[in-house]
Design a protein around this motif. Structure first.
Motif, PDB file in Angstrom:
ATOM      1  N   PHE A   1      15.189  54.870  32.692  1.00 22.92           N
ATOM      2  CA  PHE A   1      14.298  53.764  33.541  1.00 22.92           C
ATOM      3  C   PHE A   1      13.755  54.656  34.721  1.00 22.92           C
ATOM      4  N   GLN A   2      12.808  54.390  35.426  1.00 20.37           N
ATOM      5  CA  GLN A   2      12.355  54.753  36.626  1.00 20.37           C
ATOM      6  C   GLN A   2      11.652  53.634  37.596  1.00 20.37           C
ATOM      7  N   TYR A   3      11.749  53.910  38.807  1.00 16.70           N
ATOM      8  CA  TYR A   3      11.449  53.039  39.941  1.00 16.70           C
ATOM      9  C   TYR A   3       9.853  53.444  40.363  1.00 16.70           C
ATOM     10  N   LYS A   4       9.277  52.440  40.420  1.00 15.56           N
ATOM     11  CA  LYS A   4       7.846  52.236  40.979  1.00 15.56           C
ATOM     12  C   LYS A   4       7.630  51.679  41.978  1.00 15.56           C
ATOM     13  N   PHE A   5       7.096  52.159  43.058  1.00 17.21           N
ATOM     14  CA  PHE A   5       6.520  51.479  44.327  1.00 17.21           C
ATOM     15  C   PHE A   5       5.292  51.458  44.546  1.00 17.21           C
ATOM     16  N   GLY A   6       4.948  50.459  45.228  1.00 16.07           N
ATOM     17  CA  GLY A   6       3.112  50.445  45.597  1.00 16.07           C
ATOM     18  C   GLY A   6       3.008  49.153  46.710  1.00 16.07           C
ATOM     19  N   LEU A   7       2.185  49.152  47.330  1.00 14.96           N
ATOM     20  CA  LEU A   7       1.749  48.202  48.198  1.00 14.96           C
ATOM     21  C   LEU A   7       1.037  47.164  47.371  1.00 14.96           C
ATOM     22  N   ALA A   8       1.569  45.767  47.573  1.00 15.97           N
ATOM     23  CA  ALA A   8       0.892  44.741  46.841  1.00 15.97           C
ATOM     24  C   ALA A   8       0.134  43.959  47.774  1.00 15.97           C
ATOM     25  N   GLU A   9      -1.050  43.272  47.128  1.00 11.54           N
ATOM     26  CA  GLU A   9      -1.870  42.505  47.718  1.00 11.54           C
ATOM     27  C   GLU A   9      -1.471  41.025  48.078  1.00 11.54           C
ATOM     28  N   ASP A  10      -0.518  40.756  46.988  1.00  8.98           N
ATOM     29  CA  ASP A  10      -0.046  39.247  47.285  1.00  8.98           C
ATOM     30  C   ASP A  10       1.254  39.099  46.451  1.00  8.98           C
ATOM     31  N   ILE A  11       1.945  37.851  46.553  1.00  6.29           N
ATOM     32  CA  ILE A  11       3.317  37.746  45.828  1.00  6.29           C
ATOM     33  C   ILE A  11       2.982  36.825  44.764  1.00  6.29           C
ATOM     34  N   ASP A  12       3.400  37.286  43.800  1.00  4.11           N
ATOM     35  CA  ASP A  12       3.273  36.509  42.408  1.00  4.11           C
ATOM     36  C   ASP A  12       4.592  35.428  42.281  1.00  4.11           C
ATOM     37  N   ASP A  13       4.136  34.157  41.677  1.00  6.23           N
ATOM     38  CA  ASP A  13       5.093  32.847  41.670  1.00  6.23           C
ATOM     39  C   ASP A  13       6.392  33.407  41.036  1.00  6.23           C
ATOM     40  N   ASP A  14       6.483  34.251  40.253  1.00  6.72           N
ATOM     41  CA  ASP A  14       7.786  34.712  39.743  1.00  6.72           C
ATOM     42  C   ASP A  14       8.618  35.769  40.607  1.00  6.72           C
ATOM     43  N   ASP A  15       8.033  36.443  41.577  1.00  9.04           N
ATOM     44  CA  ASP A  15       8.504  37.397  42.236  1.00  9.04           C
ATOM     45  C   ASP A  15       9.860  37.084  43.008  1.00  9.04           C
TER      46      ASP A  15
ATOM     47  N   THR B   1       7.673  42.399  53.655  1.00  9.51           N
ATOM     48  CA  THR B   1       8.312  41.837  52.259  1.00  9.51           C
ATOM     49  C   THR B   1       8.140  42.891  51.264  1.00  9.51           C
ATOM     50  N   LEU B   2       9.619  42.794  50.806  1.00 12.20           N
ATOM     51  CA  LEU B   2       9.931  43.533  49.512  1.00 12.20           C
ATOM     52  C   LEU B   2       9.820  42.388  48.209  1.00 12.20           C
ATOM     53  N   VAL B   3       9.143  42.772  47.253  1.00 14.20           N
ATOM     54  CA  VAL B   3       8.912  41.826  46.207  1.00 14.20           C
ATOM     55  C   VAL B   3       9.145  42.735  44.925  1.00 14.20           C
ATOM     56  N   VAL B   4       9.959  41.723  43.759  1.00 17.93           N
ATOM     57  CA  VAL B   4      10.476  42.508  42.630  1.00 17.93           C
ATOM     58  C   VAL B   4      10.095  41.317  41.566  1.00 17.93           C
ATOM     59  N   ASP B   5       9.359  41.764  40.662  1.00 14.49           N
ATOM     60  CA  ASP B   5       8.903  40.716  39.405  1.00 14.49           C
ATOM     61  C   ASP B   5      10.329  40.471  38.758  1.00 14.49           C
ATOM     62  N   ALA B   6      10.363  39.276  37.925  1.00 14.21           N
ATOM     63  CA  ALA B   6      11.386  38.862  37.142  1.00 14.21           C
ATOM     64  C   ALA B   6      12.031  39.686  36.183  1.00 14.21           C
ATOM     65  N   VAL B   7      11.126  40.416  35.442  1.00 16.61           N
ATOM     66  CA  VAL B   7      11.778  41.448  34.466  1.00 16.61           C
ATOM     67  C   VAL B   7      12.466  42.572  35.027  1.00 16.61           C
ATOM     68  N   SER B   8      11.969  43.083  36.202  1.00  9.37           N
ATOM     69  CA  SER B   8      12.530  44.306  36.648  1.00  9.37           C
ATOM     70  C   SER B   8      13.843  43.743  37.757  1.00  9.37           C
ATOM     71  N   LEU B   9      13.803  42.576  37.902  1.00 10.68           N
ATOM     72  CA  LEU B   9      15.007  42.085  38.819  1.00 10.68           C
ATOM     73  C   LEU B   9      16.165  42.196  38.218  1.00 10.68           C
ATOM     74  N   ASP B  10      16.224  42.149  36.775  1.00 15.32           N
ATOM     75  CA  ASP B  10      17.661  42.270  36.007  1.00 15.32           C
ATOM     76  C   ASP B  10      18.060  43.633  36.033  1.00 15.32           C
ATOM     77  N   LEU B  11      17.040  44.574  36.339  1.00 14.87           N
ATOM     78  CA  LEU B  11      18.005  45.888  36.606  1.00 14.87           C
ATOM     79  C   LEU B  11      18.140  46.513  37.939  1.00 14.87           C
ATOM     80  N   VAL B  12      17.593  45.693  38.802  1.00 21.10           N
ATOM     81  CA  VAL B  12      17.759  46.112  40.367  1.00 21.10           C
ATOM     82  C   VAL B  12      18.344  45.090  41.335  1.00 21.10           C
TER      83      VAL B  12
END
Length: 110
Positions: free
Chosen positions: A41-55, A64-75
Motif C-alpha cells: 500500500f502507499q500513502y497519497k497526499f493532496g490538497l482538497a477543495e472540499d470535505i466529502d460526507d463520508d470523510d 483540516t486533515l481528511v481521510v475517506d472511509a475506505v482508507s480510514l481502515d488502513l490508517v
C-alpha cells in the motif's frame, strides 16, 4: 480519553497552511491509501477543495486533515507529521496499523 481516529501534527498543519495559502486553496489535506508501492500500500497526499460526507476529519490550527472511509481502515489511529531532514522534507504518516514499511516512508504493509 478515546484516541482520535486521525491526527495532524503542528508541523504538518503549518506546512499545509503555507502551501494552501500560496496556491489560493482551502487548507484541507487529503490522505488516501492506494494499492502499490514497495510494501503493498502507499500513502497519497493532496490538497482538497472540499470535505466529502463520508470523510473522517481532524483539525489543527485552522487546517483540516481528511481521510475517506475506505482508507480510514488502513490508517486509523495515525498521525500525519511534516519532517525536514538532510534527505529532504516530506509528510510522514506514523501508522500504528502498519506491520512493515519501506525505506521511502510512503509505502507500508498491514
Amino acid at each position: 480519553m478515546e484516541q482520535p481516529e486521525i491526527q495532524l501534527s503542528d508541523a504538518a498543519a503549518k506546512r499545509v497552511g503555507t502551501i494552501a495559502a500560496k496556491q489560493g486553496k482551502p487548507a484541507i489535506l487529503r490522505l488516501s491509501v492506494e494499492g502499490g508501492g514497495c510494501s503493498g500500500f502507499q500513502y497519497k497526499f493532496g490538497l482538497a477543495e472540499d470535505i466529502d460526507d463520508d470523510d473522517t476529519k481532524a483539525e489543527n490550527d485552522g487546517v483540516t486533515l481528511v481521510v475517506d472511509a475506505v482508507s480510514l481502515d488502513l490508517v486509523r489511529g495515525c498521525v500525519v507529521d511534516y519532517v525536514e531532514s538532510l534527505g529532504g522534507a516530506a509528510f510522514r504518516v506514523e501508522n500504528p496499523n502498519a506491520a512493515a514499511g519501506c525505506g521511502c516512508g510512503s509505502s507500508f504493509a498491514v
